[in-house]
Design an enzyme around this catalytic site. Structure first.
Site, PDB file in Angstrom:
ATOM      1  N   SER A 551      -1.665  -4.551  11.630  1.00 24.86           N
ATOM      2  CA  SER A 551      -2.997  -3.949  11.607  1.00 24.86           C
ATOM      3  C   SER A 551      -3.405  -3.608  13.041  1.00 24.86           C
ATOM      4  CB  SER A 551      -3.985  -4.898  10.927  1.00 24.86           C
ATOM      5  OG  SER A 551      -5.204  -4.249  10.669  1.00 24.86           O
ATOM      6  N   HIS A 666      -3.386  -3.935   2.183  1.00 25.51           N
ATOM      7  CA  HIS A 666      -3.305  -4.140   3.622  1.00 25.51           C
ATOM      8  C   HIS A 666      -2.511  -5.399   3.960  1.00 25.51           C
ATOM      9  CE1 HIS A 666      -4.276  -3.364   7.714  1.00 25.51           C
ATOM     10  NE2 HIS A 666      -4.970  -4.475   7.870  1.00 25.51           N
TER      11      HIS A 666
END
Length: 691
Positions: A551, A666
């Site tokens: 991320s 994610h």
């Protein structure tokens, strides 16, 4: 639906995108998916077919599926609830047991929702996203489910007495929103309900009251945020604590700031006159403010990082008498605040090690006392069992080499916490030691890092070393037991390092704000300083030093690849941001402009382009081998970042592999098998290159 490509300005003054790989942003386009499948096959052929991969993956899966992991509980009424995955239930079961039964070594659980059975029945790929109870013991709950692990999810009403979803109950459509209880027959609805109901970042921007027996279209709008807002949307809810009932609404302005609104009893939400940057806590009669910026009240300036408390009614009446419960120092920062019936528990990090302080209102003031039992280089996470009726808290204790344990503590008692559960050793830790070291960054800042390795580690540069970091959004990396790293790296003889670089929250708001926007380079300089320290002290060499991050940490490792390639022998980049020209136009990217800046503003792009890895790729520069990992179902950080970076590096003739999980959101994986596979891929890649 997942977002497909949209063409935006190439420069702040406009113009079309000059990007030959833009087509890869079309998430579900068949040509793009064919490209993904080809890249996946190449990575699998090189990594999954290698010696030891099958055993590594099986070992990791056995850890994730182990029935000896701690079933972390949540209390509702007379039951402890837990969500659990194992080999028999890959998508998981939501289950419950009685508190006395939970104390047994092998408690008997009653399945409430079997997600695998539900998926088969409904021909879906649901991933558990959580549950909301209506206290104290209402039998209806709101369950959030996500398709494939995406951030967007649905909420469905479930009846605990019948053990089934309510066919004519509340149902929120799929979106980045939420459904929260007001009372037994009404909810706050925050959802994408069509054009104009989401903000620039794709989050729902309206809050509505929806009454049972009415259609969703009849729900009354009680709050509406601006359409050009780029925050995380809205949270609306009701505190039902007896004697302190109140409706509240949190309006997220960006990735950090949020404005608290309180209902005035006449159908309006009124903003609280407190700094938007402060974290606001409401508990019974108290208002607590965690300051992220200095705040001057009268003649007193409260420094960023302080924790202040006052009575909410007094504050709303204009009284600004505030009591300080915590003041930061150069080495200590507030990490968390936990409420019980009569106490407030503060978790403080001192040089990234946890300590606990109990705050108790006494005779018009506050009494502070330490709560012992925290490991010297470990982490403790606290959660209230029931903050309305009890002073009990769960304490989860962890460090790098000691298996995680769960304790039950009573803040109103001097008794030692009661050990409830402990995990077994999932990897061989005999002979391992943990030390904390400090590197010196380019501007002279001392940057801490943790090193895990053999007690008799030879400082001859021969050690394969994995360096991990994040450095953003005020998120702290604290010591934690990581069985996958232990099994797949430390057991093989590798060294594991966690860097506490600026951009994180290890030293409070100042540590975060030091690396925002035009100062982002400080996070990368800090990380490079740790790498150099590992090399100069003989722990490893550049050829044997690998790096991993996901991320925002993927942006970090992307910059290590493109800006500091001489320091590393291999780079792993997971679910990353990489194209910082277009990040604000992709999925939730606009909500992070407070962190990175706005690339459509010329002055901002001037500094953003200096840490945009996609634009920093140099065909003539030598790069270490790289592995990019992402997920098709990631609707937070667009998979186009990783796809386009892969294409760009291939175009430049670099040594790079790519794997995209079709599910996972994610987090990268939707179940334990996918998780084990993704972990095995990156660990095998690193060991092949460094070991």
């Amino acid at each position: 639906m997942l977002q497909t490509a949209s063409v935006g300005p190439d420069t702040p003054s406009g113009g079309s995108v000059n990007d030959p790989h833009l087509w890869l942003e079309a998430v579900e386009d068949e040509a793009a998916l064919a490209w993904v499948r080809q890249r996946n096959a190449e990575a699998e052929a090189e990594l999954a077919a290698g010696d030891g991969f099958a055993d590594l993956e099986a070992g990791l899966l056995a850890i994730h599926d182990s029935d000896q992991q701690i079933p972390m509980p949540t209390r509702h009424g007379a039951w402890y609830y837990n969500f659990w995955r194992d080999a028999e239930h890959p998508r998981g079961i939501w289950r419950r047991t009685r508190p006395d039964e939970y104390r047994r070594e092998e408690p008997v659980w009653h399945t409430v929702v079997d997600l695998d059975a539900l998926n088969e029945e409904e021909d879906e790929n649901w991933v558990w996203h959580g549950v909301e109870f209506l206290r104290p013991d209402h039998p209806r709950v709101l369950i959030a489910l996500s398709r494939g692990g995406a951030d967007a999810d649905v909420t469905r009403e479930f009846d605990l007495e019948t053990g089934s979803f309510v066919t004519d109950g509340f149902l929120r459509p799929e979106s980045k929103g939420r459904l929260t209880w007001r009372d037994e027959n009404s909810v706050y609805l925050v959802a994408d309900l069509g054009p104009g109901t989401v903000n620039r970042a794709g989050y729902a921007r309206t809050a509505r009251i929806w009454h049972r027996g009415t259609t969703m279209s009849e729900a009354e709008t009680v709050f509406e945020g601006p359409e050009d807002n780029a925050g995380y949307g809205i949270y609306a809810g009701r505190d039902r604590t007896p004697g302190h009932e109140r409706d509240h609404l949190l309006q997220y302005l960006d990735s950090r700031d949020a404005r608290l609104h309180l209902a005035d009893g006449q159908g309006r939400f009124v903003p609280l006159d407190a700094p938007d940057s402060a974290i606001k806590h409401l508990h019974r009669e108290w208002l607590l403010l965690e300051l992220r910026d200095d705040w001057t009240v009268g003649e007193t300036t409260h420094p960023a990082g302080s924790l202040l408390v006052t009575r909410l009614d007094d504050f709303q009446a204009g009284d600004r008498h505030l009591t300080t419960l915590f003041t930061p120092t150069d080495t200590a920062a507030l990490s968390d605040v936990t409420f019980t019936r009569n106490h407030i528990l503060l978790t403080v990090l001192t040089d990234v090690a946890s300590a606990l302080t109990i705050a108790t209102p006494v005779d018009g003031g506050w009494r502070l006392r330490p709560h012992d039992g925290v490991p010297a280089l470990g982490t403790i996470h606290a959660a209230a069992v029931d903050d309305e009726t009890s002073d009990e808290v769960w304490l989860v204790v962890t460090d790098f080499v000691t298996p995680t344990s769960l304790l039950l503590a009573d803040l109103g008692s001097d008794a030692a916490p009661e050990p409830l559960k402990a995990e077994p050793s999932f990897f061989e830790h005999e002979g391992l030691s943990v030390s904390q070291r400090f590197a010196t960054s380019a501007d002279g800042t001392r940057v801490p890092y943790f090193l895990v390795g053999q007690r008799d580690l030879e400082l001859d540069g021969s050690n394969p070393t994995l360096l991990y970091g994040y450095g953003g959004f005020e998120i702290s990396l604290t010591p934690a037991y990581a069985p996958s790293v232990g099994k797949g790296w430390l057991e093989r003889g590798g060294v594991y390092v966690v860097a506490n670089i600026r951009g994180g929250g290890e030293y409070g708001p100042r540590w975060h704000q030091a690396a925002l926007r035009e100062n982002r380079h400080r996070a990368y300089e800090d990380f490079a300083a740790v790498a150099r320290d590992l090399i100069s002290t003989g722990v490893t060499t550049a050829a044997r030093l690998g790096v991993r991050g996901g991320s925002n940490g993927g942006l970090l490792t992307g910059n290590m690849l493109t800006q500091y390639p001489e320091l590393f022998g291999a780079v792993v980049i997971q679910v990353p941001l990489l194209d910082m020209r277009r990040y604000s136009q992709l999925l939730a990217g606009a909500s992070w402009m407070g962190e990175y800046g706005d690339p459509e503003v010329e002055d901002d792009w001037a500094f953003i382009q200096t840490f945009s890895p996609y634009h920093l790729v140099d065909d003539q520069r030598a790069y270490p081998p790289a592995l990019l990992l992402t997920s098709t179902r990631d609707d937070r950080v667009h998979p186009g970042h990783a796809r386009k970076m892969m294409a760009r590096l291939q175009e430049a003739g670099k040594d790079v592999l790519y794997f995209e999980n079709i599910e996972g959101g994610h987090g990268g994986a939707a179940d334990n098998r996918q998780r084990a596979h993704m972990e095995a891929l990156y660990l095998q890649f690193l060991w092949d290159r460094l070991g």
